[in-house]
Design an enzyme around this catalytic site. Structure first.
Site, PDB file in Angstrom:
ATOM      1  N   PRO A  87       0.806  -1.216   0.000  1.00  0.00           N
ATOM      2  CA  PRO A  87       0.000   0.000   0.000  1.00  0.00           C
ATOM      3  C   PRO A  87       0.844   1.272   0.000  1.00  0.00           C
ATOM      4  O   PRO A  87       1.700   1.457   0.854  1.00  0.00           O
ATOM      5  CB  PRO A  87      -0.822  -0.109   1.292  1.00  0.00           C
ATOM      6  CG  PRO A  87      -0.246  -1.223   2.073  1.00  0.00           C
ATOM      7  CD  PRO A  87       0.722  -1.963   1.246  1.00  0.00           C
ATOM      8  N   GLU A  88       0.608   2.100  -0.989  1.00  0.00           N
ATOM      9  CA  GLU A  88       1.218   3.425  -1.030  1.00  0.00           C
ATOM     10  C   GLU A  88       0.081   4.422  -0.829  1.00  0.00           C
ATOM     11  O   GLU A  88      -1.028   4.032  -0.472  1.00  0.00           O
ATOM     12  CB  GLU A  88       1.948   3.623  -2.368  1.00  0.00           C
ATOM     13  CG  GLU A  88       3.036   2.566  -2.571  1.00  0.00           C
ATOM     14  CD  GLU A  88       3.798   2.702  -3.885  1.00  0.00           C
ATOM     15  OE1 GLU A  88       3.855   3.819  -4.438  1.00  0.00           O
ATOM     16  OE2 GLU A  88       4.324   1.685  -4.354  1.00  0.00           O
ATOM     17  N   HIS A 140      -4.407 -14.405   9.977  1.00  0.00           N
ATOM     18  CA  HIS A 140      -3.453 -13.459  10.572  1.00  0.00           C
ATOM     19  C   HIS A 140      -4.149 -12.228  11.129  1.00  0.00           C
ATOM     20  O   HIS A 140      -3.713 -11.097  10.912  1.00  0.00           O
ATOM     21  CB  HIS A 140      -2.389 -13.073   9.535  1.00  0.00           C
ATOM     22  CG  HIS A 140      -1.554 -14.227   9.070  1.00  0.00           C
ATOM     23  ND1 HIS A 140      -0.539 -14.764   9.830  1.00  0.00           N
ATOM     24  CD2 HIS A 140      -1.611 -14.980   7.945  1.00  0.00           C
ATOM     25  CE1 HIS A 140       0.008 -15.785   9.183  1.00  0.00           C
ATOM     26  NE2 HIS A 140      -0.635 -15.939   8.032  1.00  0.00           N
ATOM     27  N   ARG A 158       2.285 -10.343   7.170  1.00  0.00           N
ATOM     28  CA  ARG A 158       3.721 -10.299   7.496  1.00  0.00           C
ATOM     29  C   ARG A 158       4.054  -9.532   8.766  1.00  0.00           C
ATOM     30  O   ARG A 158       5.219  -9.453   9.156  1.00  0.00           O
ATOM     31  CB  ARG A 158       4.504  -9.737   6.320  1.00  0.00           C
ATOM     32  CG  ARG A 158       4.602 -10.742   5.194  1.00  0.00           C
ATOM     33  CD  ARG A 158       5.342 -10.183   4.010  1.00  0.00           C
ATOM     34  NE  ARG A 158       5.359 -11.154   2.942  1.00  0.00           N
ATOM     35  CZ  ARG A 158       4.294 -11.518   2.242  1.00  0.00           C
ATOM     36  NH1 ARG A 158       3.122 -10.965   2.479  1.00  0.00           N
ATOM     37  NH2 ARG A 158       4.380 -12.422   1.302  1.00  0.00           N
TER      38      ARG A 158
END
Length: 290
Positions: free
Chosen positions: A2-3, A111, A130
DNA sequence: AGCCTCCCCCGGATGC
DNA sequence: TGCATCCGGGGGAGG
């Protein structure tokens, strides 16, 4: 990854659902607890998990704001204001559901690291495959100094001048242009995808030394970055690997990319090349980009 | 004080 | 099947 455009999409989707609602309680995953017990700080920063759960309890979500690649949850309790800062890292995603089984993509459901139970009964869920993302509870930005060093929002009036001034400082002037435009202390929100795209559109080699570009060229590049970011916002962002808008939504900007992830140049059909600049893989056309 | 280099955090994907 | 390797935002440590 994501930017700015992807984070903007998350905020736009989340805002109407959570603004004005109250967080009744928060529950963090065992992984977060275990990590802290081992002396690390998975996801939750600068507070023990048990403290974090107490701090956020009974807070009203007053406003949502995107700032660079961060989401600020402006919180309020008894006229006191706080900010819950969230960065999605590589693989963070938000969901609003009535039950976690509604999160159908297993890799996210597996997660889940924070479940905020809202007074409305809905669950505001943060999943992060992550665990590079973060949740940080602060009173003001100064509580986490790096937040004060962020460049202005690229669409702010001051942002281009800020970029020009920063880029002329010795520590940036001698670096590769791609590394400079991806630095959050120079331009906010421009990561690998959009830096790659903007440089390609102007036929600028990503490894060009920054001081090698004149003022006009830098201004042109800044404008191109804004244009690419805006095009992506309008397309709902790029859904590549682990990026999702809320509840698993996807954008379409990935179909409009001209260089990022390409094997061949869309203009001259030459094979693209990849080099590492500032530790990031940088793809470019050796024919078109000089 | 500020800069630089190194290193860490992770699991999924890839390759042997 | 099993193992090693690679990837990457951002910041912290130490020189």
């Amino acid at each position: 990854m994501p930017e700015l455009p992807e984070v903007e999409g998350v905020v736009r989707d989340l805002r109407p659902i959570v603004e004005g609602k109250t967080i009744e309680s928060v529950s963090l995953s065992d992984v977060v607890y275990t990590s802290h017990e081992a002396g690390k700080q998975a996801i939750v920063k600068n507070a023990k998990p048990s403290q974090f759960e107490l701090l956020v309890r009974d807070m009203k979500i007053d406003k949502l704001e995107r700032r660079s690649k961060y989401i600020f949850f402006h919180l309020k309790k008894n006229d006191e204001r706080f900010i819950l800062v969230n960065h999605l890292g590589m693989s963070g995603a938000w969901f609003v559901v009535n039950d976690v089984v509604e999160i159908t993509e297993e890799k996210f459901r597996k997660h889940i690291h924070a479940i905020f139970t809202l007074a409305s009964g809905e669950l505001l869920v943060y999943a992060d495959i992550r665990r590079f993302g973060e949740l940080r509870f602060i009173k003001e930005l100064a509580d986490h100094p790096p937040l004060l060093k962020m460049a202005p929002e690229p669409f702010d009036e001051s942002a281009c001048d800020f970029f020009l001034t920063q880029s002329e400082k010795p520590k940036f002037a001698k670096k590769a242009i791609k590394e400079v435009i991806m630095d959050g202390q120079v331009i906010s929100g421009c990561g690998n995808i959009y830096a790659t795209e903007a440089l390609f559109k102007l036929f600028i080699h990503p490894g060009r030394v920054t001081s090698d570009l004149n003022r006009e060229k830098k201004m042109e590049l800044f404008q191109m970055i804004c244009d690419v970011l805006q095009e992506s916002i309008d397309s709902g962002g790029s859904t590549i690997s682990d990026y999702r808008s809320i509840n698993g939504g996807a954008g379409t900007m990935q179909h409009r990319l001209k260089m990022y992830g390409k094997k061949q140049c869309v203009i001259c059909e030459a094979n693209t090349e990849s080099i590492v600049i500032g530790g990031r893989t940088s793809t470019y056309c050796p024919q078109c980009q000089k």
